[in-house]
Every structure is written in structure tokens, then in C-alpha cells.
Design an enzyme around this catalytic site. Structure first.
Site, PDB file in Angstrom:
ATOM      1  N   HIS A  92      73.668  -1.350  33.307  1.00  0.00           N
ATOM      2  CA  HIS A  92      73.563   0.071  32.999  1.00  0.00           C
ATOM      3  C   HIS A  92      74.021   0.893  34.203  1.00  0.00           C
ATOM      4  O   HIS A  92      73.703   0.559  35.336  1.00  0.00           O
ATOM      5  CB  HIS A  92      72.101   0.392  32.670  1.00  0.00           C
ATOM      6  CG  HIS A  92      71.888   1.811  32.280  1.00  0.00           C
ATOM      7  ND1 HIS A  92      72.643   2.421  31.315  1.00  0.00           N
ATOM      8  CD2 HIS A  92      71.002   2.728  32.713  1.00  0.00           C
ATOM      9  CE1 HIS A  92      72.226   3.678  31.181  1.00  0.00           C
ATOM     10  NE2 HIS A  92      71.235   3.883  32.021  1.00  0.00           N
TER      11      HIS A  92
ATOM     12  N   CYS B 106      77.509   4.643  29.130  1.00  0.00           N
ATOM     13  CA  CYS B 106      76.872   5.126  30.345  1.00  0.00           C
ATOM     14  C   CYS B 106      77.862   5.138  31.511  1.00  0.00           C
ATOM     15  O   CYS B 106      77.754   5.957  32.412  1.00  0.00           O
ATOM     16  CB  CYS B 106      75.642   4.308  30.678  1.00  0.00           C
ATOM     17  SG  CYS B 106      75.950   2.560  30.782  1.00  0.00           S
TER      18      CYS B 106
END
Lengths: 491, 923
Positions: free
Chosen positions: A437, A124
Site C-alpha cells: 500500500h 493508492c
């Protein structure tokens, strides 16, 4: 009993035939066949007998039915269906449907949203970096024209990036950046780090972002002008009264260090431009404290700002994150940070831009208020509005041009004013650099209101409102901004 | 309202009254201070009473009678109110044991009776707490004394106490197995019947009804009520019904019915007759009047229920058969200025969605175009005009089943207008595409739903396609079957039965056709318990191969059976027993389904509890074990691997079917609890729990159940919850939640809900299924441009329309597996909603049945049950001129008495009669 073929008055009954909302009085001879009756109806309604449906109690009238069996009462209303027009035909041109597409095209994106990037296992950080870079028009257009010359690692990397960006420009639903990832891991081995179970580890997005950016800039001459910030430094010894030593520096980003006193982006930037170091002073013959002050002498079109949120915490042996809330503005004015020499010019252009902006805003408001004409269908209204908006947008761009100094050359990649608007944010969620994330938020450049932002959560792209971006200031384990990209206003 | 609760409070009030007396006794014993507290007057009164008691214990018999009279008059003078303990009772309490002893010693029956009379009153102050012997003293001595109308002289409070004790005694007798014919019981009943008239006369209709309920003699009530009391009595009785256990509820309805009928309140009587579902009762209502106008009004009420009732008078029959419904509806919408057709874009309001001008129509999606066709049909339903199909040839912008459904949507556009609908669709019967032809058949059925005449053109047109002939395209057969099911819902038409019944048991046709025929029959004969259909469906199920029973269509065969018993829990036992004979896991599912249908709308708490119990069972554990075993077997022998695989597949699908009863159980919760408001509230809480702890199947059913329970009742808390579920991880849950939102807001035009749905549309822009569902819901919210309702309740929320409920249930059950039905295929089941679509209008007409404009007040309905005086029945009203739309829970009343309505339910079509006594009020 009557003799067939002859109209016996006893067999005559007058009935009403109802067809398509009209009623016709008909005198029926009960001794005749159904077909005769249908012909009678044909003469009144023009519906051919074979397409008539005469509905009676007891069943439909057939061509050979005996009218007597229906027990028609005088003045009874009989319903007749059927139309004189030709039957409905299918239109000639075929409509092409999404459902008919090949399975390989199923990636088709019915909305107008940009493409998402598939997460290939803790990637990510990469996806959000790429999305953020994709927002830079100049990068995109240069890459589009890129042809591979050479087989170096960097060439390979940039070539795969070009391929990826081409795909993203097509706005397919999702794209798997596998080729790019592989070459990037080859060129920058630090991203190939694996954990104990063999999975690739989460990486710092800032590192990836900077590495990719510098790799691209290395391939295109002059492109770095769009990102380069130049400073004038003054190094002064605090313990002697020696004259400061002047020098020049450049950088691709501004760092925003976060201390206990940092509440706003500007605080962090200011403190970063002033630092104290210890170095040998010749006149004193020992180490002494020096203060370095930097003043910006050149502002690029695209300004990267890095929140230094991650630091190595020795006691836990982990890369930890500063969760402190640091607010950042949608529009950033760096006039306080620029060198006195250019300050005045910058301020002048800035004020001119402010003026144009205000004017544009008024027009935009007026546009929103304009009443839609009621005669048009909703669809036509869209088309009309769209057209008008396009015109307005062109006009606003022209307005901005008037605010810029005549000498300004857009190709120089410089920002003539000190004014920037936020175009993308890479945000990190979680409490440490090795976990959590990354997501990218980018402004919808097509939207004149500035309300709409895209949220790129790997392959999931959603529209979020401006408020969501404000909430990225941090202050918890939720999304907090790590890298901001600002773009010069008006160019 | 509940008798038991009433008893509690009464007991408490009596005891409170007793408490001071007790203290009095204590204090008197130990000091003179207490005596000082008594005033001179009281002291004198007390000694007088004591003297009278003294006299009774003396041997001089001549003095007994006057002493008793005196006592009686003393007590009577002061027992009228119980706000404070009457002094005679207070002072005589200590002498009560003495007096009882005297009573047992006396022999003269007359005197004995007189004394018992008094003892009965004094007995009120004693209860079991005062000693074993003092049990229901009041009643005991009453039975030893006279039982006649004079007892009412003792006052209201005494009778209340007495009736409480009668109830207790009767219950105890029942528990001890005392026969009803027993003289003791007979006496109780006799006594009660003395008390009831008194209660009725004194505005205590609740007590009267409760007493009769407790002694199981509610039918006797009708002889006591008169024109002043019947209204309040019936109101109370009817509102009690959902709280009563069978068979008391039916007894209540029957009694209220006969009272209304006796008092010539025919609309009310008819509403109860419809609730009882008894055709002979309906007939008796019609026979009770010879006034054709009243009969027409009653006809309009029946029409709302899709009733199959037949009368000889053609004009009245026309009212029952909804022939003019379309005309009245079009009058309504033209008055409301809604005639201009709307297109789906007007509903989607894409310009308000997030992405401004985001729609670049590079390609068309057949699925979204189909959704647009549905939206177009829902929005313009009943208006007879639209733009999409006529102007843009929309049929050809969909494909496959979509073309069928788009053609059929023309039926919905021409809803209730048989002439126009059939004529419009007729030309599509000549199309080259079989889908279009099939769609025309389905559309014909849709457009004539609930509208009938003696020719029944729909049947004539569709019957040719209904056969087991394999030469006819199965699409045509299925469309014709579904079309007939929709058109004749609730009509109990025998021709339809003769047509469809053979198909149910025909082995040569596909399971799909068999099941859909059964479903259509279920709709046509909803709530009739038709024996032929029942036996045919059961027989078919019994004969089916095990593999056939796992077909996804079997659920509709089961549903067809269930619908037959809708609301008929008293007749369902035999069927449930027969189902046990089916040796397949679906037997359980079938049983649950039939059971929930039969208790629909009753609010039966026991059923709700057993359904909740079903939902808590975790079938997963068993399944896991099974699988383990199978795996072991697999490893044992490789040769038989192929076989094993087959069996395991079969078993796993069986296991799945086995679980599916839980989904039905959840829908059942909604179905049963919707009959009663408090239960409805509670069910919403239960759904929250189920959503937390339930299995995926249960979770999938919960949003549907929420939609069912509050259909067309857009309460914010319900659709907010649903909107939360609409982002669920499990997409099936999300689909159903979106549909649930549509159900909840159906026909309301609720702005907030519309906004939520628009947000969902942009959220799910990449998910074709979710977007499709969102579009459908958007269409539903704007159903008929906000003039319709899907709510099965009508006539002041008193009648639960079985036809409407069957429609909603059918779609909900299809959606328990959204990807097998509705979403990807067989979306035609969505049209089963049509019979539930009803205008939420009030149209007033004159004696010629021509629309008449009058002013009405429309406001939120107020529950006036048991309230004293003449309370207002609506609150927060606004004055409108008819025709007018009525929102959920709203009631209308005429502004002045210039006209007299022929029904007290101002809903639907109401006939007004000029009031001969009306005087114009001069300003």
C-alpha cells in the site's frame, strides 16, 4: 363568613412574597379573588398579572381562585415566578448550519485538513503521487491558469489534472479522481494492466510519479527548470592514463541505490554519482573499464529523490523490495555533491541562510513563550495569535530574502544554496512492488513549528507528528520511503 | 475473611502442630536415641503424666478425682500458646485411646464429665486422618462434658479449634436434614454462645462473628458486645456483607444496625438503615435522639441519598430536602475561587489540538453547537452563571431538538437552586418556538432535582402539561415527564404517581410517552417495589401488540420496571414469574434487566456467573438457520412474496431484540460487581475477554460497563483501555468508549484524560457523531469545573445510592443503541445523569449551620478492618482548611479535637460542635 367586597380584619393575613431573590411583605385580603392578589404583586414587582405564577401548596393561584382554600399561614413565604422583561425573542439573522446543506455539499470538510482522494481499486500509487505533486506551489499555480489547447492525449491528461487540483484546492473532504485515472490509463497503457480476475493491478508509484510529472512539464515551458538537475560528467578510463572526457547530463531526479553499505541517504546519493562501465577503448582496441564521475552543476528548487527499493528477483519471478533502513534528514545539504566551480558560492549562501534560520527560530520560540493576556476570551486570543503569526511569517520570508545573492532570480527555478528541506514523502508498505500500500506524507506548510505532517491514506487524511516521518526510514515491512521531495530552503 | 478459608488455615495450623508429635511417637518406638533427646525435666514430666493416666485405669475410684484435677492443671498451664505443641498434649497423645476407653467404662456422671473435659482438649490432636473413629473428638467430648463459661479456661487455641468443629458439625447436620430444634443442635448453639463472649473479649471479633454466622445465630451477637468491642465487631461485619450469600448479608446488616443503634452511633446506624432501605429503621434512628442538631446531621446524610423521609421538625426536614445544598455548594466554589464562568473553548483547548489555528469557522454545525451547550452546562453546573446562552444567544445557534436541550441546559446551570432556576426559565415559557418552551419545562425539572419543599413548585408548574390531551405538543409532554422524573428522582412522591401512572397504561398516547412515563416513575420510585406501578407496567406490556413491543422505546418501559426493584433481589421473584407470561422475545430481555437491577451492588457471584454464561451464548447460528429456511420459502411461491417479506422483517427485528439481552447482561456485570472491590477488579478482566470474543452487541456494552463500574474514578488502566477501544472499527463501540472515558473521569479534571480526549477530538474531526460524543465527555470530565462526582457510592463508600445508579444505568441503556438515542435524537435522555451529580465536598458548619473553617487532613482511605490497635485510617495526607474537595477513595479527619463532628463520615455537610474539653496546646 365574611361579606364579599369588604375588608374584614379577620380576613387579612400578612405574607411574604418572594420574587427574583427579593422578599416583599404583603397583606392579603383572603376574601378577594386571586386576581386582586396578583395585582398587589404587580405593584411590587412590575410583573404583569398574566405572566405571574404564584405557587402555593395545593396548586397555582388562578385569577378566580379562592384564597381561603390555600390555608395561608401568617408570614408564610409565597414564591412568585415571572419576569417584567419582554419574553425572549429569536435573533433576526439566521444561522446557516452544516446540517442544512444540500446532500451534495455533504462532502464539506469541517476541519482545515487537505482533501483526500478515493481509492478506485489499487490506485493508492496514483493517489499518493498526486498528493505529493499537489504540494508543489509552482505546479499548482500553473495548472490553475491552464487552458486546454489541443486534443492530444497529453493535453487531456493535464486538463483533467487541472480539474482535479482545482477541486483539491477547495479542500472538500474527499475527491474521486475518476476522470484523471481514465485519461492516464489511456495515455500510459502500462497502468491498465489487469490481474487474472480482471482487476487493475497495483503499480509502481515512482513510475506514475515520473510519467505524470513529465507529462505536465511537457505542457508548460520553463516549468522543468524547477526540477532539473544538471551534472558535469567526467569519463575516465581506468586502464590507460588518457585524459578524462568531460560531458553534461541532466535529470529530473536523483536516485539512491541501496547496497549493503547504505545507511544514510547521502551514502546512496554519493555512490550513485560514481559508476563504472565497460566500453570499447579505441587505443586498447578492446573493452575496458571506465569510471564516470558526476558533479552537480545546477540545483533546482524542487529536488526529487528516488529510493531504488524495487528490483526484479529472478528466482522468485517477482519484483522484490529492499527493506533496508536508510535514514534521510529533514534538512539536506548537498554541498558535497556539487561541482567545485559553484561550491564556494553555494556555501556562502548556505551559511547566510543558516544564520537567518537561527534568528527566525529564536523569534518563533519567543513567540511561543509570549504570555496570553488573561483579559481576552480564548477565542479572541486565537484571533490575536493568528494575526501575529501571519506578521511573523511575512517577516521571516523577508529575512530569507536578505540572505540570497542580489543576482538571484526566483523565476529561474534554481536553488541558490545547497540546502533543502523535506516537504513530502511517498511511502510504500509491504514486501513487494506488486502488493502493499502506498501513502503520501506531506508537510503542513501553515505550521511554523514543522511538527505537523499530513498523512494521506487515500481518502483518509490525518495529522501526524514529525516522529512518524522519521519512522519512514524503513527496516521492516511497514511504511518505508520511496520518493522524497525536497524544497530549497529560503525561497 | 471467608469462614471457609479461615477453617482451612486453622486446620493446617493444628495439623502442623500435630506432626512433630507423630514423629515423636515413631522414634520412641524404635530406639533409645529419641529418649535421650528429651531432657531430664521432660522425662520426669512425662512419667508423671503417664502415672496419672495409669491411676485412672486402676480400679481405685477415690484417686480418680485428684488425678483428673492434676491432669487438668498440667494441661491448662501449658495450653495458653500454640506456637509449639504443648508438652502435655504431646506426651498424652499416645494414651488418648486408653483414656477414651476408660471414659466409656466409667459410670459416675461427674467424673465422666470431668474426664470428657480433658479428652476434649486432647482430642484436638486427633482428626479423621488418624482413623474413622476420631472425628471431631474435641467437640464430641465437649458435648459430653460441661458447657459453661469455664471452658474458656482452656485458652484461645482450644476455643478456636472447638468453634471450627462446631461449624463443621452444624453444616453436616444441615446436610443430613437434622432439625434446628434438635437437642444436639441446641447444644451446639449453647456452646457457641459460651465461646463468643470469650472471643469478643480477646480481640477476636472475626472468629466470634464467623462462628455465629456458621450456626446461623448472628442476631444473638448484639447481646454480647459492649462499648469496647462493638466498633470493631460492626466494622468487620459490615465489610463481610458483600461476601455473604443472601439472606445472611441482610442479617449481618440488621445485627450491625441494632448494635450501632444500641450504642448510640446514630450516623453509622443510619448508613446501615439506608443500605437496608427500610424506612422504619431510619425512623427508629431519628427517634433515638431528641437532639435537633444530630437529627439535622442525619438529615444531611439522607439528603445525599435523595431520600423521601419525612419528619415533623421543619428545620430538620429542610436538611433532608436539600434546600440549602445550592448555598453550601456556592460557598465551596467561592472559597475555591472558581466562580468565573467558563466557556466550552476553555475546555476544548483548541490551541493545544494538533491543527494550530485550524479552525476556520466557515459554517456552523448545529450538532457541535449543541455539544457546546452541553459542555457549557456540565462545566458551569450549579454555579448559576454562564456566558454562552446569555451572551451569545446560543439557543438560536442550534436547531430543532438542540434548541430544546440548550434551553434546558439553563436548568443544569442553576442546579439545586429552585428559585433562581425557575425564575430564569420562566421567561422561556413565553417563547414563540415550542422547542424553547419544552426546553424550559425540562430545565425546570433539572434545576430542582432532589430539592423539595412542601409546595414543590416544579410539580405545580409541570403538571399542567402532563396529560394525554392530543392538543398539547408531544414535545412539551415528553419534556414535562422527563423533567418530573429528574426532579423527583427517589422522592416516592404520590402526586407524581397519580399524575404519571395513567399515562403508562393510556393506549391513545404514543409508545414513547408511555415508556418515558414508566421510566420517570422508575426513577421516582427507585427501589421501592411499588405494587401499583409494577402491575400497571406489566399489564401494559402484556396488552401490547407484538409489533409495539419491538419499538425502541420499550426498553425504557422495561427499565422503569427494573428500577423499581433496584437492590431488592429478595422481592423480585413474583415479577420475574409474571414476565414469563409475556409471549414475546422481549420477555427474556425484560427478565435480565429486572434481575440485574435487583442484584445491583450486591457483588453476588452466582448472578455474575449466570450473566457471563449468557454472554457466551452465540445466537447467530440459530439466526442463520432461520434465514435459510425463509429463503427456501421465498423461492417456493412468488405470489405471497410481499407477505413473506413483511414477516421476515418482523422476525429479524425480533431476533435482534432477542439478542439485546446480552447487552444488558454486560451492564449487569458492572452493576452487580461494583458493590465490592475485588469483584470490581475481576469484572474489568472479564470485560477484556468479552471485548475479544463477544458479539458486536456485547462489545458495544463493554465500554459502558467499564464506565459504570468505575464512574468518577479515573484509574489510568481503565481509561487507557477505553482510549484503545475509542479507535475501534465499529463506530458504535468507539462512541461508547468515548462516553465511557467521560464517565470514568467525570468531575475529576484529570489532565491525562483531558489530553486523550483532545487527541480524540482532532482524530474524529470529520466524524460529527464521534466528535459530539468526545465533546460530551470533555464536558463530563470537567463537570462542575471538577467539583462533582457521578459515583453512586457515598458515605465512605458504604452506601450505594440507588438514585445515582438509576441515572447512570438509564444513560448506559440508551447508549446501547447510540444512534437511536443521544447521538442523533432524543439527547434529552442525557439529562437523566443529573440526579447522579453530587458535589464531592466536605463543608463543615457550626451549630447554626453556618459555614465554619477548620483544618482537616485529607488522605487516601485505608482499610482498617480487623487490624489490631488503633490504626490510622488515612495515609499520605495533606492538611487543608475546609471547605475542601474529596477525591475518589479519599477520607478526611479533623486536625485536632477543638470541634467534635456529629458524624464520623466526614463527607458532604458536617456539623461541628465545640469540644468543651478542648485545651489549646501551647507551642
Amino acid at each position: 363568613m365574611s361579606i364579599p367586597g369588604k375588608s374584614d380584619p379577620e380576613n387579612l393575613t400578612s405574607v411574604n412574597v418572594k420574587h427574583a431573590g427579593k422578599t416583599y411583605p404583603v397583606t392579603v385580603d383572603l376574601s378577594e379573588s386571586g386576581l386582586t392578589f396578583k395585582h398587589q404583586i404587580y405593584s411590587l414587582t412590575n410583573v404583569p398579572p398574566e405572566r405571574q405564577k404564584v405557587l402555593l401548596k395545593g396548586g397555582q393561584l388562578k385569577d378566580d381562585s379562592d384564597l381561603k382554600s390555600f390555608n395561608l399561614k401568617p408570614n408564610q413565604t409565597i414564591m412568585v415566578l415571572g419576569s417584567a422583561d419582554a419574553p425572549v425573542e429569536a435573533p433576526k439573522q439566521d444561522v446557516k448550519f452544516v446540517e442544512d446543506l444540500d446532500p451534495k455539499d455533504l462532502n464539506f470538510n469541517p476541519s482545515n485538513e487537505p482533501s483526500g482522494l478515493v481509492n478506485l481499486g489499487n490506485t493508492c500509487y496514483l493517489n499518493s503521487s498526486l498528493q505529493s505533486l499537489f504540494a508543489v506551489d509552482e505546479l499548482r499555480s500553473r495548472l490553475e491558469k491552464y487552458t486546454k489547447n489541443g486534443t492530444g492525449v497529453e493535453q487531456n491528461l493535464v486538463f483533467h489534472l487541472k480539474e482535479l487540483f482545482d477541486k483539491m484546492s477547495q479542500r472538500n473532504k474527499k475527491i474521486t479522481p475518476l476522470n484523471f485515472l481514465t485519461t492516464m490509463r489511456l495515455s500510459f497503457p502500462q497502468f491498465s494492466e489487469r490481474d487474472d480476475s480482471g482487476f487493475y493491478k497495483q503499480q509502481d508509484a515512482e513510475e506514475a510519479y515520473s510519467q505524470i510529472l513529465s507529462a505536465i512539464l511537457g505542457q508548460f515551458s520553463g516549468l522543468d527548470q524547477y526540477f532539473k538537475i544538471e551534472f558535469k560528467t567526467a569519463t575516465r578510463c581506468l586502464e590507460t592514463s588518457e585524459d578524462p572526457v568531460y560531458g553534461y547530463e541532466d535529470a529530473m531526479k536523483l536516485a539512491c541505490h541501496i547496497t549493503i553499505n547504505t545507511n544514510f541517504l547521502k551514502d546512496g546519493l554519493m555512490s550513485n554519482l560514481k559508476e563504472t562501465i565497460e566500453k570499447n577503448n579505441e587505443s586498447l582496441g578492446r573493452n575496458s573499464t571506465y569510471e564516470i564521475t558526476r558533479k552537480i552543476t545546477r540545483l533546482p528548487k524542487y529536488l526529487n529523490i528516488h529510493f531504488v527499493r524495487f528490483f526484479w528477483k529472478r528466482d522468485t519471478g517477482k519484483k522484490s523490495k529492499i527493506l533496508r533502513k536508510v535514514q534521510f534528514p529533514f534538512q539536506l545539504d548537498l554541498i558535497d555533491l556539487v561541482d567545485e566551480g559553484i561550491k564556494e558560492d553555494k556555501a556562502k549562501v548556505r551559511d547566510a541562510i543558516y544564520k537567518v534560520e537561527k534568528q527566525n527560530e529564536e523569534e518563533s520560540r519567543a513567540f511561543k513563550k509570549t504570555k496570553k493576556s488573561a483579559d481576552l476570551t480564548t477565542r479572541e486570543q486565537y484571533a490575536q495569535q493568528k494575526e501575529e503569526l501571519e506578521k511573523l511569517r511575512q517577516k521571516w520570508a523577508d529575512n530569507f530574502k536578505t540572505a540570497l545573492p542580489d543576482s538571484y532570480d526566483p523565476a529561474s527555478g534554481e536553488n541558490p544554496s545547497s540546502l533543502y528541506e523535506l516537504i513530502s514523502v511517498i511511502a510504500h508498505q509491504g514486501s513487494s512492488a506488486d502488493s502493499g500500500h502506498y501513502q503520501c506524507f506531506a508537510k503542513d506548510q501553515q505550521d511554523p513549528t514543522g511538527e505537523n505532517w499530513y498523512k494521506f491514506n487515500d481518502d483518509k487524511v490525518t495529522v501526524v507528528s514529525r516522529d512518524k516521518i522519521e519512522a519512514l526510514a524503513g527496516g521492516g515491512e511497514g511504511d518505508s520511503a520511496l520518493i522524497l521531495m525536497y524544497k530549497a530552503v529560503g525561497i | 475473611m471467608a469462614p471457609a478459608k479461615e477453617q482451612e488455615t486453622r486446620r493446617a495450623s493444628i495439623e502442623q502442630g500435630k506432626e512433630p508429635a507423630k514423629e515423636e511417637q515413631k522414634s520412641k518406638a524404635d530406639s533409645k536415641k529419641a529418649e535421650e533427646e528429651l531432657s531430664e525435666e521432660d522425662l520426669q514430666f512425662k512419667s508423671e503424666l503417664e502415672m496419672l493416666v495409669e491411676r485412672l485405669s486402676e480400679p481405685n475410684k477415690d484417686l480418680y478425682a485428684p488425678a483428673l484435677d492434676n491432669l487438668k492443671s498440667f494441661i491448662r498451664d501449658s495450653t495458653s500458646s500454640m506456637t509449639a505443641v504443648p508438652k502435655p498434649l504431646k506426651f498424652l497423645r499416645p494414651h488418648y485411646p486408653t483414656l477414651t476407653a476408660i471414659h466409656s467404662n466409667w459410670t459416675d456422671p461427674k467424673l465422666k464429665s470431668q474426664l470428657a473435659d480433658i479428652l476434649s482438649v486432647l482430642g484436638m490432636t486427633y482428626s479423621e486422618k488418624d482413623g474413622e473413629n476420631f472425628k471431631r473428638e474435641c467437640l464430641k467430648y465437649r458435648l459430653l462434658s460441661n458447657i459453661d463459661s469455664t471452658i474458656s479456661e482452656w485458652g484461645h487455641e482450644y476455643l478456636r479449634h472447638l468453634s471450627l468443629e462446631i461449624g463443621e458439625e452444624y453444616q453436616e447436620n444441615l446436610e443430613n436434614g437434622v432439625n434446628r430444634e434438635d437437642t444436639h443442635t441446641e447444644q451446639l448453639i449453647k456452646l457457641s454462645l459460651e465461646i463468643v463472649p470469650y472471643f469478643l473479649k480477646h480481640n477476636a471479633e472475626a472468629e466470634a462473628v464467623d462462628l455465629l454466622l456458621e450456626i446461623e445465630e448472628i442476631e444473638k451477637l448484639s447481646q454480647f458486645v459492649d462499648k469496647n468491642t462493638y466498633n470493631r465487631v460492626c466494622l468487620y461485619m459490615v465489610s463481610c456483607v458483600p461476601l455473604l450469600a443472601p439472606p445472611d448479608d441482610l442479617a449481618f446488616l440488621n445485627t450491625a444496625f441494632s448494635i450501632y443503634l444500641a450504642n448510640d452511633k446514630l450516623p453509622q446506624a443510619l448508613s446501615l438503615a439506608i443500605r437496608l432501605g427500610d424506612e422504619s429503621l431510619i425512623k427508629s434512628v431519628f427517634e433515638a435522639t431528641s437532639d435537633e442538631l444530630v437529627q439535622k446531621q442525619l438529615g444531611f446524610m439522607l439528603a445525599r441519598q435523595n431520600s423521601c423521609f419525612k419528619v415533623d421538625n421543619e428545620a430538620v426536614q429542610e436538611c433532608i430536602s436539600n434546600v440549602k445544598l445550592s448555598e453550601y455548594f456556592k460557598y465551596l466554589v467561592s472559597e475555591l475561587n472558581l466562580l468565573k464562568p467558563k466557556v466550552p473553548d476553555d475546555i476544548y483547548k483548541t490551541h493545544l489540538e494538533n491543527s494550530l489555528f485550524g479552525h476556520s469557522s466557515r459554517l456552523e454545525s448545529a450538532k457541535q453547537n449543541l455539544a457546546a451547550a452541553f459542555v457549557n452546562a456540565f462545566v458551569n453546573a450549579g454555579y448559576g452563571s454562564e456566558k454562552l446562552i446569555s451572551d451569545e444567544k446560543w439557543i438560536y445557534r442550534t436547531k430543532g431538538e438542540g434548541m430544546l436541550l440548550t434551553t434546558a441546559s439553563l436548568g443544569l446551570i442553576n442546579l439545586w437552586d429552585a428559585n433562581e432556576g425557575l425564575q430564569t426559565l420562566d421567561k422561556y415559557l413565553y417563547s414563540e418556538q415550542s422547542e424553547v418552551r419544552a426546553g424550559a419545562l425540562l430545565g425546570m425539572g433539572i434545576s430542582t432535582t432532589s430539592v423539595h419543599d412542601e409546595v414543590d413548585p416544579t410539580l405545580l408548574l409541570l403538571q399542567d402539561y402532563i396529560s394525554s390531551d392530543s392538543n398539547i405538543d408531544s414535545k412539551m409532554i415528553i419534556s414535562a415527564i422527563t423533567g418530573i422524573g429528574i426532579a423527583f428522582a427517589g422522592s416516592e412522591n404520590d402526586e407524581v404517581m397519580n399524575l404519571l401512572l395513567p399515562l403508562v397504561s393510556e393506549p391513545s398516547v404514543s409508545v414513547e410517552i408511555q415508556a418515558l412515563s414508566a421510566l420517570a416513575l422508575g426513577h421516582v420510585f427507585v427501589g421501592t417495589c411499588n405494587g401499583d406501578i409494577t402491575s400497571t407496567i406489566l399489564q401494559t406490556l402484556l396488552e401490547k401488540e407484538t409489533s409495539d413491543l419491538t419499538s425502541k422505546w420499550i426498553r425504557f418501559m422495561s427499565l422503569g420496571l427494573g428500577l423499581l426493584y433496584m437492590g431488592k433481589y429478595d422481592q423480585v421473584d413474583d415479577v420475574l414469574e409474571t414476565i414469563d407470561a409475556i409471549d414475546h422475545p422481549i420477555a427474556r430481555t425484560l427478565k435480565v434487566l429486572v434481575n440485574i437491577c435487583s442484584y445491583a451492588g450486591t457483588g453476588n457471584v452466582l448472578q455474575i456467573q449466570s450473566l457471563l454464561q449468557m454472554c457466551t451464548v452465540k445466537p447467530k447460528d440459530e439466526k442463520d438457520e432461520d434465514e435459510d429456511e425463509e429463503e427456501k420459502e421465498k423461492t417456493e411461491g412468488e405470489d405471497s412474496n410481499k407477505e413473506k417479506k413483511e414477516t421476515s422483517e418482523e422476525e429479524s427485528s425480533e431476533a435482534q431484540e432477542d439478542e439485546s439481552y446480552q447487552g444488558y447482561a454486560v451492564l449487569g456485570l458492572a452493576l452487580i460487581s461494583m458493590g465490592e472491590e475485588i469483584g470490581q477488579e475481576m469484572s474489568l478482566r472479564h470485560f477484556g475477554h468479552l471485548m475479544h470474543y463477544g458479539t458486536p452487541l456485547i462489545k458495544r456494552a463493554v465500554p459502558l460497563a467499564m464506565g459504570l463500574v468505575s464512574s468518577s474514578n479515573a484509574q489510568m488502566k481503565v481509561f487507557d483501555t477505553l482510549s484503545r477501544y475509542s479507535h475501534d472499527q465499529d463506530l458504535d463501540v468507539a462512541y461508547n468508549a468515548i462516553f465511557g472515558m467521560g464517565l470514568v473521569g467525570a468531575g475529576t479534571n484529570n489532565a491525562r484524560l483531558a489530553q486523550l480526549l483532545r487527541q480524540l477530538a482532532s482524530y474524529y474531526v470529520n466524524d460529527q457523531n464521534a466528535l459530539f460524543m468526545t465533546r460530551i465527555s470533555q464536558g463530563l470530565v470537567h463537570l462542575g469545573k471538577g467539583t462533582f462526582t457521578l459515583s453512586p457510592f457515598n458515605t465512605d463508600r458504604q452506601i450505594l445510592s440507588k438514585v445515582s445508579l438509576a441515572s447512570l444505568l438509564t444513560v448506559s441503556i440508551a447508549l446501547l443503541d447510540p444512534t437511536s438515542f443521544i447521538l442523533d435524537q432524543h439527547s434529552s435522555l442525557l439529562y437523566y445523569l443529573t440526579p447522579a451529580i453530587k458535589p464531592r465536598m466536605l463543608v463543615t458548619v457550626d451549630e447554626e449551620l453556618k459555614p465554619l473553617k477548620v483544618n482537616v487532613r485529607v488522605g487516601q482511605a485505608v482499610d482498617v478492618v480487623g487490624q489490631a490497635g488503633k490504626p490510622k485510617t488515612i495515609t499520605g495526607w495533606v492538611t487543608h482548611s475546609t471547605p475542601v474537595l474529596l477525591g475518589f477513595g479519599e477520607r478526611a479527619e479533623l486536625e485536632n479535637d477543638e470541634y467534635i463532628p456529629l458524624t464520623n463520615f466526614l463527607e458532604g455537610v458536617v456539623i461541628l460542635k465545640k469540644n468543651p474539653d478542648y485545651m489549646e496546646v501551647e507551642n
